[in-house]
Design an enzyme around this catalytic site. Structure first.
Site, PDB file in Angstrom:
ATOM      1  N   HIS A 156       0.835  -1.194   0.000  1.00 45.40           N
ATOM      2  CA  HIS A 156       0.000   0.000   0.000  1.00 45.40           C
ATOM      3  C   HIS A 156       0.870   1.244   0.000  1.00 45.40           C
ATOM      4  O   HIS A 156       0.575   2.232  -0.696  1.00 45.40           O
ATOM      5  CB  HIS A 156      -0.933  -0.009   1.213  1.00 45.40           C
ATOM      6  N   HIS A 176      -4.878   6.254  -5.721  1.00 40.24           N
ATOM      7  CA  HIS A 176      -5.914   7.071  -5.092  1.00 40.24           C
ATOM      8  C   HIS A 176      -6.266   8.239  -6.004  1.00 40.24           C
ATOM      9  O   HIS A 176      -5.506   8.620  -6.882  1.00 40.24           O
ATOM     10  CB  HIS A 176      -5.457   7.601  -3.730  1.00 40.24           C
ATOM     11  N   HIS A 185      -7.437  -1.901  -4.882  1.00 40.99           N
ATOM     12  CA  HIS A 185      -7.643  -2.375  -3.511  1.00 40.99           C
ATOM     13  C   HIS A 185      -8.335  -3.739  -3.491  1.00 40.99           C
ATOM     14  O   HIS A 185      -8.094  -4.535  -2.581  1.00 40.99           O
ATOM     15  CB  HIS A 185      -8.426  -1.335  -2.714  1.00 40.99           C
ATOM     16  N   HIS A 306     -14.387   6.736   2.923  1.00 40.10           N
ATOM     17  CA  HIS A 306     -13.081   6.092   2.914  1.00 40.10           C
ATOM     18  C   HIS A 306     -12.035   6.918   3.647  1.00 40.10           C
ATOM     19  O   HIS A 306     -11.419   6.469   4.626  1.00 40.10           O
ATOM     20  CB  HIS A 306     -12.618   5.810   1.482  1.00 40.10           C
ATOM     21  N   HIS A 310     -10.365   6.470   7.638  1.00 43.52           N
ATOM     22  CA  HIS A 310      -8.916   6.365   7.842  1.00 43.52           C
ATOM     23  C   HIS A 310      -8.468   7.325   8.938  1.00 43.52           C
ATOM     24  O   HIS A 310      -7.725   6.948   9.858  1.00 43.52           O
ATOM     25  CB  HIS A 310      -8.176   6.677   6.537  1.00 43.52           C
ATOM     26  N   PHE A 327      -1.749   7.194   4.194  1.00 42.96           N
ATOM     27  CA  PHE A 327      -1.738   6.019   3.329  1.00 42.96           C
ATOM     28  C   PHE A 327      -0.455   5.205   3.416  1.00 42.96           C
ATOM     29  O   PHE A 327      -0.481   3.985   3.281  1.00 42.96           O
ATOM     30  CB  PHE A 327      -1.996   6.430   1.881  1.00 42.96           C
ATOM     31  N   HIS A 340     -11.419  -1.830   4.072  1.00 39.39           N
ATOM     32  CA  HIS A 340     -11.453  -1.910   2.609  1.00 39.39           C
ATOM     33  C   HIS A 340     -12.322  -3.059   2.113  1.00 39.39           C
ATOM     34  O   HIS A 340     -12.811  -3.014   0.975  1.00 39.39           O
ATOM     35  CB  HIS A 340     -10.042  -1.995   2.043  1.00 39.39           C
TER      36      HIS A 340
END
Length: 570
Positions: A156, A176, A185, A306, A310, A327, A340
């Protein structure tokens, strides 16, 4: 290594960090390639992976006039920035091209059972024990093993910070803020899940999904606070029974659990239904290799919930709310995969009622992952469009947000009267596009402007006949902050004291998590507003009033070029 060598190494790492930052902002292929070559000559072997990452140069030249699927160039893996000011190196210990590459093959349905991803809060003790055991074994594997937990987490990091470049280009691969977000993902989850199952000898093992969009699933699943599933870089004030805030904006909201649940459901309706009528609105912009193919335009679900989840999970004791809040470090937290898994489930929900994306540049884009036998697999997006062929499915749930269509904060008739009064009293300027001037408009405070609508979307008959979706575009969003940014967008607000996603005037949110691959890039925000305009009884009006409402202090370092209205076929 003696102290002098350590000082030299540290100095060179700092130089490399600054150089990579400069590379990320350069458009010239020749300049970037020349710098990579020079860095390679000055980096000593004592820096290990940093030197190895620069031993090869990107193949091919930047294409002009032709767009291609996104393909990863594995010949070089670069040190990058996890967030502005945070150099990271998350590359594998050796060149991935040292491994033979195999093309992905679908599992044999005759011998491969269906794996069922279940509602995390309903897992039984046996399933939780298996999950903890699998992650424990994965954590015990050495970094040299691509199946190890750290190597999985670093995947990632690599693809989210720009460690790899595109084939035929000096642009980084980014997963992204574009339509790549969902399929990449899904690939990551697929291989991660298969590896976990193989480590405990269970080919039915499946990662649970954390349904933060449903009332019964809005708390962090309790088993993530135990055993191998623990991550100590989380916000303890958000442990159960705290209700997840899908509209998270750093500052404490002070809402009750019931109010938070209602707000979450209303936000989900906007992000999954009214604001997601087209593939671009839901998935993000069309990202391809070649001149004109690069873009920054995240879809509804990526922005929120999303990004907001996070940040909500990550620790407030770290600048970027690591681990989950940035990220580069997010996948170090096992809850990342359940988060996810739910994103992937919601993609399936959306796809069930919307046309497929048939663009060959999308379907033929490919990435690389190691499988449960450590083979390096090349897999295309077209390979992950049918989860039945991948031999997994989701436990059925009732998506209660489908019935959470927001209502206007005031009656549309009263709102129209107030808006007309405002227009008469003020010297109204009509904005037909990016008219905030050459320097744009800083979002240090609330911005409200009048935007004229095209004739094509003012005719209800034509909208219905041609299946047109009206799209409000916030253009040229330049995030100069090195922190989390969030601002909301409303239309035809007459009472600024009750602005919330719970009301129909809300049409979307911009949520940005900074990363090394996005420095210096402007983002486009596209918001579907047709349904909202109908509910506000403004769908035949000549113009609408648009309000940009800053939600984080970092918005005072955000500049917007302007606003416009487009339309697209659904």
């Amino acid at each position: 290594m003696d102290p002098q060598k350590w000082i030299l190494s540290f100095t060179l790492i700092c130089i490399l960090g600054v150089s990579v930052f400069m590379l990320s902002a350069m458009d010239s292929s020749s300049i970037r390639t020349e710098i990579i070559g020079k860095l390679n000559r000055v980096v000593p072997d004592g820096l290990g992976g940093w030197s190895a990452a620069l031993t090869s140069q990107p193949s091919g030249k930047k294409l002009k006039g032709k767009l291609l699927p996104v393909q990863v160039n594995l010949t070089v893996c670069l040190p990058t920035f996890g967030r502005p000011g945070k150099p990271v190196y998350c590359c594998p210990p050796r060149n991935m091209l040292d491994d033979p590459i195999v093309d992905f093959e679908f599992p044999d349905p005759a011998t491969t059972p269906i794996r069922v991803r279940r509602f995390a809060h309903r897992l039984d003790e046996e399933s939780i024990a298996k999950y903890e055991k699998a992650v424990s074994i994965m954590r015990s594997l050495p970094y040299s093993d691509p199946r190890s937990f750290t190597r999985q987490a670093n995947l990632h990091c690599q693809y989210c910070t720009g460690s790899f470049l595109q084939q035929h280009s000096t642009l980084p691969v980014r997963v992204h803020k574009t339509w790549i977000f969902f399929p990449w993902h899904r690939m990551l989850l697929y291989f991660h899940e298969k590896i976990l199952g193989s480590l405990i000898g269970d080919d039915t093992f499946a990662i649970p999904f954390w349904p933060w969009d449903l009332p019964d699933g809005m708390t962090l699943p309790a088993f993530y606070l135990n055993g191998s599933l623990i991550n100590h870089q989380r916000d303890p004030t958000h442990f159960p029974p705290a209700v997840a805030d899908l509209d998270f904006q750093l500052a404490p909201g002070g809402t009750s659990p019931e109010e938070q649940t209602d707000l979450n459901l209303a936000l989900m309706y906007n992000q999954m239904v009214s604001g997601a009528k087209t593939a671009e609105l839901f998935m993000g912009c069309a990202y391809k290799t070649g001149e004109g193919g690069d873009c920054f335009g995240p879809g509804t679900m990526e922005r929120a919930p999303h990004n907001t989840i996070h940040k909500w999970v990550g620790s407030a004791f770290h600048t970027g709310r690591e681990d989950m809040g940035v990220f580069y470090s997010a996948a170090r937290d096992p809850s990342f995969y359940a988060h996810h898994s739910n994103i992937d489930r919601l993609w399936e929900v959306w796809r069930a009622t919307h046309p497929e994306v048939n663009d060959p540049e999308f379907l033929d884009s490919y990435m690389y992952f190691h499988d449960d036998t450590s083979r390096l697999v090349r897999i295309r997006f077209r390979d992950v469009m049918d989860i039945d062929k991948l031999r997994y499915r989701y436990e059925g749930v009732e998506n209660t947000w489908l019935a959470a269509r927001p209502k206007p904060s005031v009656s549309p008739r009263l709102a129209r009267r107030e808006i007309r009064k405002r227009e008469k009293e003020q010297n109204v300027l009509e904005f037909f596009g990016s008219h905030f001037g050459p320097t744009g408009r800083v979002l240090g405070s609330t911005v409200t402007v009048r935007v004229v609508r095209p004739r094509a979307v003012r005719s209800k008959a034509r909208r219905e006949k041609e299946q047109l979706e009206e799209i409000l575009v916030v253009e040229g969003i330049d995030v100069k902050a090195d922190d989390f940014v969030k601002f909301d967008v409303y239309i035809n607000v007459v009472n600024g004291t009750i602005m919330s996603p719970k009301y129909r005037e809300f049409v979307g949110t911009f949520v940005d998590i900074p990363s090394g691959s996005s420095v210096g890039k402007k983002t486009t925000l596209k918001l579907g507003i047709s349904e909202a305009l109908e509910d506000l009884e403004a769908d035949q009006d000549r113009a609408i009033w648009v309000t940009l409402l800053p939600r984080t202090e970092s918005c005072n370092k955000v500049i917007v070029d302007g606003l416009s209205i487009q339309y697209s076929r659904k």
